[in-house]
Write a protein that holds these residues in place. Structure first.
Motif, PDB file in Angstrom:
ATOM      1  N   PHE A  85      34.656  44.869  20.022  1.00 19.68           N
ATOM      2  CA  PHE A  85      35.871  44.859  20.274  1.00 19.68           C
ATOM      3  C   PHE A  85      36.336  45.566  21.455  1.00 19.68           C
ATOM      4  N   SER A  86      37.727  45.684  21.635  1.00 20.83           N
ATOM      5  CA  SER A  86      38.320  46.059  22.915  1.00 20.83           C
ATOM      6  C   SER A  86      38.504  47.846  22.781  1.00 20.83           C
ATOM      7  N   GLU A  87      38.171  48.591  23.713  1.00 20.28           N
ATOM      8  CA  GLU A  87      38.447  50.222  23.769  1.00 20.28           C
ATOM      9  C   GLU A  87      39.940  50.310  23.953  1.00 20.28           C
ATOM     10  N   ASN A  88      40.625  49.209  24.605  1.00 16.78           N
ATOM     11  CA  ASN A  88      42.196  48.978  24.661  1.00 16.78           C
ATOM     12  C   ASN A  88      42.705  47.869  24.644  1.00 16.78           C
ATOM     13  N   ILE A 111      32.175  50.341  26.772  1.00 17.44           N
ATOM     14  CA  ILE A 111      32.813  50.886  28.018  1.00 17.44           C
ATOM     15  C   ILE A 111      33.114  49.773  28.933  1.00 17.44           C
ATOM     16  N   GLY A 112      34.245  49.799  29.307  1.00 21.10           N
ATOM     17  CA  GLY A 112      34.587  48.599  30.224  1.00 21.10           C
ATOM     18  C   GLY A 112      35.312  47.393  29.523  1.00 21.10           C
ATOM     19  N   SER A 113      35.294  47.580  28.118  1.00 22.90           N
ATOM     20  CA  SER A 113      36.019  46.409  27.206  1.00 22.90           C
ATOM     21  C   SER A 113      37.566  46.445  27.429  1.00 22.90           C
ATOM     22  N   SER A 114      38.241  47.144  28.106  1.00 25.63           N
ATOM     23  CA  SER A 114      39.532  47.218  28.331  1.00 25.63           C
ATOM     24  C   SER A 114      39.732  46.271  29.593  1.00 25.63           C
ATOM     25  N   SER A 115      38.724  45.740  30.417  1.00 21.28           N
ATOM     26  CA  SER A 115      38.927  45.145  31.666  1.00 21.28           C
ATOM     27  C   SER A 115      39.607  46.043  32.541  1.00 21.28           C
ATOM     28  N   GLN A 116      39.705  47.281  32.573  1.00 26.00           N
ATOM     29  CA  GLN A 116      40.283  48.133  33.527  1.00 26.00           C
ATOM     30  C   GLN A 116      39.264  48.811  34.479  1.00 26.00           C
ATOM     31  N   LEU A 117      38.793  48.242  35.431  1.00 25.62           N
ATOM     32  CA  LEU A 117      38.056  49.073  36.259  1.00 25.62           C
ATOM     33  C   LEU A 117      38.888  50.497  37.004  1.00 25.62           C
ATOM     34  N   ILE A 118      38.078  51.527  37.024  1.00 25.66           N
ATOM     35  CA  ILE A 118      38.555  52.706  37.452  1.00 25.66           C
ATOM     36  C   ILE A 118      38.420  52.832  38.991  1.00 25.66           C
ATOM     37  N   ILE A 119      39.619  52.312  39.451  1.00 20.97           N
ATOM     38  CA  ILE A 119      39.727  52.344  41.013  1.00 20.97           C
ATOM     39  C   ILE A 119      40.211  53.538  41.551  1.00 20.97           C
ATOM     40  N   THR A 120      39.792  54.610  41.964  1.00 26.70           N
ATOM     41  CA  THR A 120      40.515  55.843  42.110  1.00 26.70           C
ATOM     42  C   THR A 120      41.215  55.615  43.406  1.00 26.70           C
ATOM     43  N   ALA A 121      40.906  54.827  44.269  1.00 29.64           N
ATOM     44  CA  ALA A 121      41.190  54.527  45.841  1.00 29.64           C
ATOM     45  C   ALA A 121      40.643  53.226  46.268  1.00 29.64           C
ATOM     46  N   PRO A 122      41.395  52.395  47.016  1.00 26.41           N
ATOM     47  CA  PRO A 122      40.940  51.189  47.494  1.00 26.41           C
ATOM     48  C   PRO A 122      39.775  51.273  48.413  1.00 26.41           C
ATOM     49  N   ASP A 123      39.473  52.388  48.904  1.00 25.17           N
ATOM     50  CA  ASP A 123      38.118  52.724  49.721  1.00 25.17           C
ATOM     51  C   ASP A 123      37.036  53.470  49.071  1.00 25.17           C
ATOM     52  N   ALA A 124      37.442  53.902  47.626  1.00 22.35           N
ATOM     53  CA  ALA A 124      36.286  54.729  46.801  1.00 22.35           C
ATOM     54  C   ALA A 124      35.036  54.063  46.795  1.00 22.35           C
ATOM     55  N   PRO A 125      33.974  54.654  47.173  1.00 23.03           N
ATOM     56  CA  PRO A 125      32.840  53.978  47.034  1.00 23.03           C
ATOM     57  C   PRO A 125      32.450  53.801  45.467  1.00 23.03           C
ATOM     58  N   ILE A 126      31.338  52.796  45.378  1.00 19.40           N
ATOM     59  CA  ILE A 126      31.270  52.278  44.026  1.00 19.40           C
ATOM     60  C   ILE A 126      30.564  53.493  43.021  1.00 19.40           C
ATOM     61  N   ASP A 127      30.220  54.450  43.739  1.00 15.94           N
ATOM     62  CA  ASP A 127      29.421  55.444  42.945  1.00 15.94           C
ATOM     63  C   ASP A 127      30.565  56.082  42.086  1.00 15.94           C
ATOM     64  N   CYS A 128      32.045  56.152  42.403  1.00 18.22           N
ATOM     65  CA  CYS A 128      32.940  56.692  41.683  1.00 18.22           C
ATOM     66  C   CYS A 128      33.239  55.875  40.490  1.00 18.22           C
ATOM     67  N   LEU A 129      33.101  54.544  40.500  1.00  9.88           N
ATOM     68  CA  LEU A 129      33.244  53.962  39.519  1.00  9.88           C
ATOM     69  C   LEU A 129      32.128  53.758  38.392  1.00  9.88           C
TER      70      LEU A 129
END
Lengths: 426, 426
Positions: free
Chosen positions: A180-183, A215-233
């Protein structure tokens, strides 16, 4: 120190890359032509096509057996994947070689909550697809090798009553888990705070079905900034489940349905003692004006009683086990995703168990999962002695688990920003 | 068990509700008429008016001394606030009565990063406002009672060079802290991943100024769902700083500026060991394709060397101190916000110190803060013996710290959804 060969490993979070034949013979004749089609595109990559949507596989989701230098986001062909990603016999060999007895597998192309099917306008068709998927998952994926899988059904998320009915139907077929969805609010459905989902919670309560929020089941990627490296995610995606934990604790769900159990899949455990102290602190300081009421209990007690947790690699979490309900802590392998410890899961998890009593090791590695998901492999497989890391690895002698380069041109050629993960179909 | 009266408490996170006279005599004559004006509205509440914007005070930001039943979101009048919120002499009495020696105070109505002034079209005016604010903060708020405050400057965030110059100017006036955004990208400025802020980082490095990132300073409220109760927001706001921690670790900032120190203000500490293990795990598994490079070090080592942390109430965090850099853990009171432990801070924090060696208690309660912020109250106040909880409380004998009801009609009459906090001006 635990003897690695004596461990029994049940993973409560792995992933299936659905095979091309999934829908064959599983749909009513009138819908057979509407089934998702598995295609090979001009660039050689594979995709599913359903109602005009094309859903690519994402490489980071199926990198088992590939060198990290070649990890990436671009769509891949099945030829580049390890066969264990999608072939059930090869999957079991990969599990054997990794000493893993049991596995609960989440879906890939329909998304964690079957959103792909929920978007279908004709809800009779949508339900036919979900049922076909669940029948394949339970009968074929989980049923081909009895005793090796914990079935987890896909939800008919668009209608709580239809959803409840499908939970009851699949429970009768032995699926005591549902993804099910986390949110659900972030997917456009009502939140945990509404009574919208009550028929679903009731069905899960009645049938003893664990609700798994990956995790990820809200389909909300955690994009801290447009140029954030993928390591943040990559760093933040697991701990983001803390939002679901807060939603659940402060929602009516756990208090209204006292028998329901909810699993935070791939959420890790090391942050939980902090979180529990925080919810109790918030409750103590703010309940007088926010109106929260847990009777004579604390929010942390309700969490510990009702929420199931798991980890891939979380030494601090295991070291902090006295602050957790150890009866609810489970282990996961995350095959074939990039955080997976395959094929060295036994060695990796054993490092968590220095100074940990044997009964705690048993609970975390398999007994908690067996109890919570009503999973009894020992009976099916003729005794625990056939289920250990040592026994399974012995049965897989000669199975090739070496790292194989399949796409050397990928090295250094990746997208590497978090936003690049926002590919269509996620 | 530590003797409460012998403790020395330095709080690295409190808040000032700015007094009406703030700008008097502090602006160039040509700008004097442009200063924010303090007004009383028709409903009796107070507000600041600046360039046509009306910024109300939010009650949850200044509830010290009020019964929790009356907490809420509605704008308040100064008459309803405890005088210690805005009156420096009363503030010091409240600190004395709470046994708190030193305090670092964040701004209220200009927002954490001075966004109010940054919106001013004429940037000469904007800078005049920031300078006036900083002069008032350093000379008046922190200067009236020498040795009792750690000055923290407001940033001229709209221009990195102007920002750097103001950091250097205020450092010369003794401000070795600056408040900044946990995520400037969310405020519409470039992220930590760009080189936009390099003049700022360089100025902070050169001047030994700690960059303080307060929770909420990205102006991103954590609204899990439209109907989520406000308890969700209260629970999640501190741990949301994990996003800033991830941004910083994976950004070039810490590696490019090896002397800079960054504080995660009001972020708590209990989640940090989990986080550090997670960043090292991500680094080990993904660096080959993401391109991250920490030389021969681990991301966790860089975090431990450069990031300062603090807590209000975090027993699990203190119990996990062997997994933290204890030289960077500090304590905070959060006066006059709703999570504050005033007026029982000494008793509350002492409960964290069972079995903790005295030198660790000293570091966490005051020595780390004194070192990191170059704050030397013992010299100013004539010796440590004048700075203890016991000495300060003795000096405040008779000061009334009783809980006072000021708005009984508030009971049960609150907004109680997270979205209701999204009031104008936040």
């Amino acid at each position: 120190m635990v003897d690695i060969n004596d461990m029994v490993l049940v993973s409560v979070d792995d992933h299936v890359v659905e095979p091309p034949h999934l829908f064959e013979g599983r749909l009513p004749a009138k819908y057979a032509d509407l089934a998702p089609r598995f295609v090979t595109r001009d660039d050689g990559s594979n995709a599913w096509i359903y109602e005009g949507q094309e859903i690519a596989n994402v490489a980071l989701n199926a990198v088992a057996g590939r060198p990290p230098e070649e990890y990436g986001m671009e769509p891949t062909s099945f030829a580049e994947l390890r066969a264990g990603c999608y072939d059930i016999d090869e999957r079991v060999k990969d599990m054997d070689a990794n000493g893993v007895l049991g596995s609960l597998c989440f879906p890939s192309f329909p998304q964690f909550c079957g959103q792909l099917f929920a978007r279908t306008e004709d809800k009779d068709v949508a339900l036919a697809m979900v049922r076909a998927y669940n029948d394949w998952h339970i009968d074929d994926w989980c049923g081909t090798h009895p005793g090796r899988f914990i079935p987890c059904s896909l939800p008919a998320i668009w209608d709580p009553q239809v959803l409840a009915d499908e939970v009851r139907r699949t429970a009768r077929k032995g699926a005591y888990a549902v993804t099910f969805s986390e949110n659900p609010s972030k997917l456009g459905w009502p939140s945990f705070h509404s009574d919208h989902w009550d028929p679903f919670w009731q069905a899960c309560s009645d049938e003893g079905v664990v609700v798994c929020l990956h995790i990820g089941s809200s389909s909300q990627l955690i994009i801290t900034a447009p140029d954030a490296p993928i390591d943040c995610l990559i760093t933040l995606t697991p701990i983001n489940i803390v939002q679901a934990a807060a939603d659940l604790i402060w929602s009516p769900v756990l208090r209204k349905f006292p028998d329901i159990k909810i699993a935070l899949s791939e959420g890790g455990i090391g942050w939980i003692p902090y979180f529990l102290e925080r919810v109790d602190y918030s409750y103590g300081r703010h309940r007088a004006w926010t109106g929260q009421d847990f009777g004579g209990r604390l929010p942390s007690e309700v969490f510990n009683e009702r929420i199931l947790t798991c980890f891939i690699d979380d030494r601090f979490g295991m070291a902090s086990r006295e602050f957790l309900n150890i009866d609810h802590v489970m282990w996961e392998c995350d095959y074939p995703h990039s955080d997976s410890t395959w094929p060295f899961a036994p060695e990796t998890v054993a490092e968590h168990f220095t100074g940990v009593p044997d009964d705690v090791v048993d609970k975390v590695t398999h007994r908690n999962a067996m109890e919570q998901f009503r999973y009894d492999p020992f009976t099916v497989l003729g005794g625990k002695e056939n289920c250990t890391v040592g026994a399974l690895r012995a049965s897989a002698a000669g199975h090739d688990v070496s790292i194989r380069s399949v796409k050397p041109e990928n090295v250094g050629a990746h997208a590497n920003r978090a936003v690049d993960l926002a590919v269509p179909g996620r």
